[in-house]
Design a protein around this motif. Structure first.
Motif, PDB file in Angstrom:
ATOM      1  N   ARG A  97      -3.483  51.889  22.587  1.00 17.53           N
ATOM      2  CA  ARG A  97      -4.900  51.555  22.773  1.00 17.53           C
ATOM      3  C   ARG A  97      -5.604  51.425  21.425  1.00 17.53           C
ATOM      4  N   VAL A  98      -5.178  52.259  20.476  1.00 13.86           N
ATOM      5  CA  VAL A  98      -5.714  52.142  19.120  1.00 13.86           C
ATOM      6  C   VAL A  98      -5.141  50.886  18.450  1.00 13.86           C
ATOM      7  N   HIS A  99      -3.882  50.561  18.807  1.00 14.77           N
ATOM      8  CA  HIS A  99      -3.209  49.378  18.251  1.00 14.77           C
ATOM      9  C   HIS A  99      -2.780  48.468  19.408  1.00 14.77           C
ATOM     10  N   PRO A 100      -3.698  47.781  20.065  1.00 10.12           N
ATOM     11  CA  PRO A 100      -3.349  46.984  21.251  1.00 10.12           C
ATOM     12  C   PRO A 100      -2.342  45.877  20.978  1.00 10.12           C
ATOM     13  N   GLU A 101      -2.194  45.496  19.716  1.00 11.91           N
ATOM     14  CA  GLU A 101      -1.198  44.469  19.395  1.00 11.91           C
ATOM     15  C   GLU A 101       0.221  44.926  19.729  1.00 11.91           C
ATOM     16  N   TYR A 102       0.438  46.252  19.787  1.00 11.40           N
ATOM     17  CA  TYR A 102       1.765  46.766  20.142  1.00 11.40           C
ATOM     18  C   TYR A 102       2.157  46.388  21.575  1.00 11.40           C
ATOM     19  N   ILE A 103       1.169  46.218  22.432  1.00  9.57           N
ATOM     20  CA  ILE A 103       1.428  45.880  23.830  1.00  9.57           C
ATOM     21  C   ILE A 103       2.178  44.556  23.943  1.00  9.57           C
ATOM     22  N   LEU A 104       1.933  43.644  23.015  1.00 12.63           N
ATOM     23  CA  LEU A 104       2.580  42.333  23.077  1.00 12.63           C
ATOM     24  C   LEU A 104       4.099  42.451  22.974  1.00 12.63           C
ATOM     25  N   ASN A 105       4.587  43.541  22.349  1.00 14.69           N
ATOM     26  CA  ASN A 105       6.037  43.760  22.246  1.00 14.69           C
ATOM     27  C   ASN A 105       6.676  44.055  23.597  1.00 14.69           C
ATOM     28  N   GLU A 106       5.858  44.432  24.577  1.00 14.49           N
ATOM     29  CA  GLU A 106       6.394  44.780  25.895  1.00 14.49           C
ATOM     30  C   GLU A 106       6.698  43.550  26.743  1.00 14.49           C
ATOM     31  N   ASN A 107       6.232  42.388  26.309  1.00 20.28           N
ATOM     32  CA  ASN A 107       6.556  41.128  26.989  1.00 20.28           C
ATOM     33  C   ASN A 107       6.167  41.167  28.462  1.00 20.28           C
ATOM     34  N   ILE A 108       4.957  41.599  28.745  1.00 23.06           N
ATOM     35  CA  ILE A 108       4.463  41.748  30.116  1.00 23.06           C
ATOM     36  C   ILE A 108       3.916  40.411  30.610  1.00 23.06           C
ATOM     37  N   PRO A 109       4.282  39.981  31.803  1.00 26.44           N
ATOM     38  CA  PRO A 109       3.730  38.730  32.340  1.00 26.44           C
ATOM     39  C   PRO A 109       2.198  38.758  32.349  1.00 26.44           C
ATOM     40  N   GLY A 110       1.598  37.692  31.877  1.00 24.10           N
ATOM     41  CA  GLY A 110       0.141  37.585  31.876  1.00 24.10           C
ATOM     42  C   GLY A 110      -0.528  38.173  30.658  1.00 24.10           C
ATOM     43  N   ILE A 111       0.236  38.886  29.830  1.00 23.67           N
ATOM     44  CA  ILE A 111      -0.311  39.458  28.594  1.00 23.67           C
ATOM     45  C   ILE A 111       0.267  38.662  27.425  1.00 23.67           C
ATOM     46  N   ASN A 112      -0.487  37.688  26.975  1.00 21.98           N
ATOM     47  CA  ASN A 112       0.006  36.762  25.960  1.00 21.98           C
ATOM     48  C   ASN A 112      -0.659  36.934  24.605  1.00 21.98           C
ATOM     49  N   GLU A 113      -1.808  37.580  24.590  1.00 19.50           N
ATOM     50  CA  GLU A 113      -2.522  37.829  23.339  1.00 19.50           C
ATOM     51  C   GLU A 113      -3.350  39.093  23.473  1.00 19.50           C
ATOM     52  N   VAL A 114      -3.821  39.602  22.362  1.00 14.66           N
ATOM     53  CA  VAL A 114      -4.514  40.895  22.367  1.00 14.66           C
ATOM     54  C   VAL A 114      -5.725  40.888  23.294  1.00 14.66           C
ATOM     55  N   SER A 115      -6.393  39.755  23.411  1.00 13.33           N
ATOM     56  CA  SER A 115      -7.580  39.686  24.278  1.00 13.33           C
ATOM     57  C   SER A 115      -7.239  39.925  25.752  1.00 13.33           C
ATOM     58  N   ASP A 116      -5.957  39.758  26.116  1.00 15.77           N
ATOM     59  CA  ASP A 116      -5.541  40.031  27.500  1.00 15.77           C
ATOM     60  C   ASP A 116      -5.430  41.529  27.778  1.00 15.77           C
ATOM     61  N   VAL A 117      -5.376  42.329  26.717  1.00 13.36           N
ATOM     62  CA  VAL A 117      -5.292  43.784  26.866  1.00 13.36           C
ATOM     63  C   VAL A 117      -6.722  44.304  26.991  1.00 13.36           C
ATOM     64  N   ASN A 118      -7.275  44.137  28.183  1.00 12.98           N
ATOM     65  CA  ASN A 118      -8.688  44.411  28.417  1.00 12.98           C
ATOM     66  C   ASN A 118      -8.891  45.689  29.231  1.00 12.98           C
ATOM     67  N   ASP A 119     -10.119  45.928  29.645  1.00 12.68           N
ATOM     68  CA  ASP A 119     -10.424  47.144  30.412  1.00 12.68           C
ATOM     69  C   ASP A 119      -9.627  47.217  31.706  1.00 12.68           C
ATOM     70  N   ALA A 120      -9.441  46.061  32.356  1.00  9.32           N
ATOM     71  CA  ALA A 120      -8.686  46.042  33.614  1.00  9.32           C
ATOM     72  C   ALA A 120      -7.232  46.445  33.369  1.00  9.32           C
ATOM     73  N   PHE A 121      -6.691  46.045  32.218  1.00  7.54           N
ATOM     74  CA  PHE A 121      -5.317  46.425  31.866  1.00  7.54           C
ATOM     75  C   PHE A 121      -5.198  47.941  31.745  1.00  7.54           C
ATOM     76  N   TRP A 122      -6.132  48.570  31.038  1.00 11.48           N
ATOM     77  CA  TRP A 122      -6.054  50.021  30.845  1.00 11.48           C
ATOM     78  C   TRP A 122      -6.320  50.761  32.150  1.00 11.48           C
ATOM     79  N   GLU A 123      -7.209  50.229  32.969  1.00 16.53           N
ATOM     80  CA  GLU A 123      -7.467  50.836  34.276  1.00 16.53           C
ATOM     81  C   GLU A 123      -6.182  50.870  35.093  1.00 16.53           C
ATOM     82  N   ARG A 124      -5.449  49.769  35.078  1.00 24.09           N
ATOM     83  CA  ARG A 124      -4.182  49.694  35.824  1.00 24.09           C
ATOM     84  C   ARG A 124      -3.165  50.672  35.250  1.00 24.09           C
ATOM     85  N   ARG A 125      -3.094  50.763  33.943  1.00 23.59           N
ATOM     86  CA  ARG A 125      -2.108  51.639  33.303  1.00 23.59           C
ATOM     87  C   ARG A 125      -2.396  53.110  33.619  1.00 23.59           C
TER      88      ARG A 125
END
Length: 292
Positions: A133-161
């Motif tokens: 969460r401090v380094h959201p760019e790390y999420i891109l390494n997980e290769n998650i469908p629908g998460i293609n750039e840092v802007s996709d790591v939004n509030d809804a993403f963290w709520e789901r997690r």
């Protein structure tokens, strides 16, 4: 010595980290704290033997805290009297290539303790809502469908997690794992002192990395993420505890006491009884052995 009351450290309502203690005075000497620690960990060791024989529950201790919070030494001191067959510790670093080919909880799930055993997560699945969460760019390494750039790591993403983490812990608890989550709450001043000591001691130099200072610069961001994570996930089946960590011996005693005092309330944990046929012949078996 001031009695350690579990409720003083249990987080059962919304918290603000700035209001939580990083140091607590037990009104006693360091020597008496150590003596008390030795007694509690011995009781814990005996209780674990009973749990191993009982084979119905496992225990998961999750340790989270900023760098130098004392996680490694806490594990060493609290579990010193355990039989090695009954305990396993895992330290979760950056995900490997294999781990990144699975969902983020996979590597934690496969390390859960078997029934009868204690498992320790030194850094935990919460790294996935703290460091990332401090380094959201790390999420891109997980290769998650629908998460293609840092802007996709939004509030809804963290709520789901957070929902996934809560569901994971509920599932684990429902199946016999007793969960303890300890936030080793270290002050920024004490972290500075420990980093300096780390640099001053040649035998500790290997623990230091220039990245430690970069992460320290993000202290406020980490504190905010810890606060949100704890508030969202401290549940009756997976409670968070605030462990004042500025004094290591005291922190260790608090954690050991929380474990022991909680686990001893499980009155159904008992050694299995011998089969009647074995009971009836105990004297015969002893006689055979003594007369060999």
């Amino acid at each position: 010595m001031k009695k350690i009351e579990i409720k003083d450290f249990e987080i059962d309502s919304q918290i603000f980290i700035k209001n939580l203690q990083t140091k607590v005075d037990l009104n006693t000497s360091a020597r008496k704290i150590q003596k008390k620690m030795e007694k509690v960990r011995m009781k814990l060791g005996k209780l674990q033997d009973k749990m191993y024989a009982h084979g119905k529950y496992s225990v998961l201790l999750c340790l989270q805290g900023m760098d130098t919070a004392g996680k490694d030494s806490l594990i060493r001191e609290v579990f010193k009297d355990f039989n090695v067959r009954g305990i396993v510790a895992h330290s979760f670093k950056s995900p490997t290539d294999l781990e990144l080919k699975h969902d983020y909880l996979w590597r934690h799930y496969i390390c859960l303790p078997a029934r009868g055993k204690f498992g320790i997560f030194n850094r935990t699945h919460y790294e996935n809502v703290l460091v990332t969460r401090v380094h959201p760019e790390y999420i891109l390494n997980e290769n998650i469908p629908g998460i293609n750039e840092v802007s996709d790591v939004n509030d809804a993403f963290w709520e789901r997690r957070f929902r996934e983490i809560n569901n994971f812990e509920q599932h684990v608890a429902d199946n016999g794992t007793i969960i303890f989550k300890c936030f080793l709450n270290l002050s920024k001043t004490e972290q500075r002192n420990r980093l300096i000591r780390r640099l001053n001691k040649p035998e500790k130099n290997w623990k230091f990395s220039a990245d430690d200072l970069k992460e320290r610069d993000l202290w406020d961001a980490y504190q905010s993420c810890y606060e949100d994570a704890i508030n969202r996930t401290s549940k009756p089946h997976a409670r968070w505890y605030n462990i004042p960590a500025d004094d290591k011996p005291t922190a260790r005693l608090i954690v050991a006491t929380i474990l022991y005092e909680t686990l001893k309330t499980y009155t159904d944990i008992k050694e299995p009884e011998l089969e009647e046929s074995v009971k009836r012949n105990l004297e015969l078996y002893k006689s055979e052995l003594e007369n060999e």
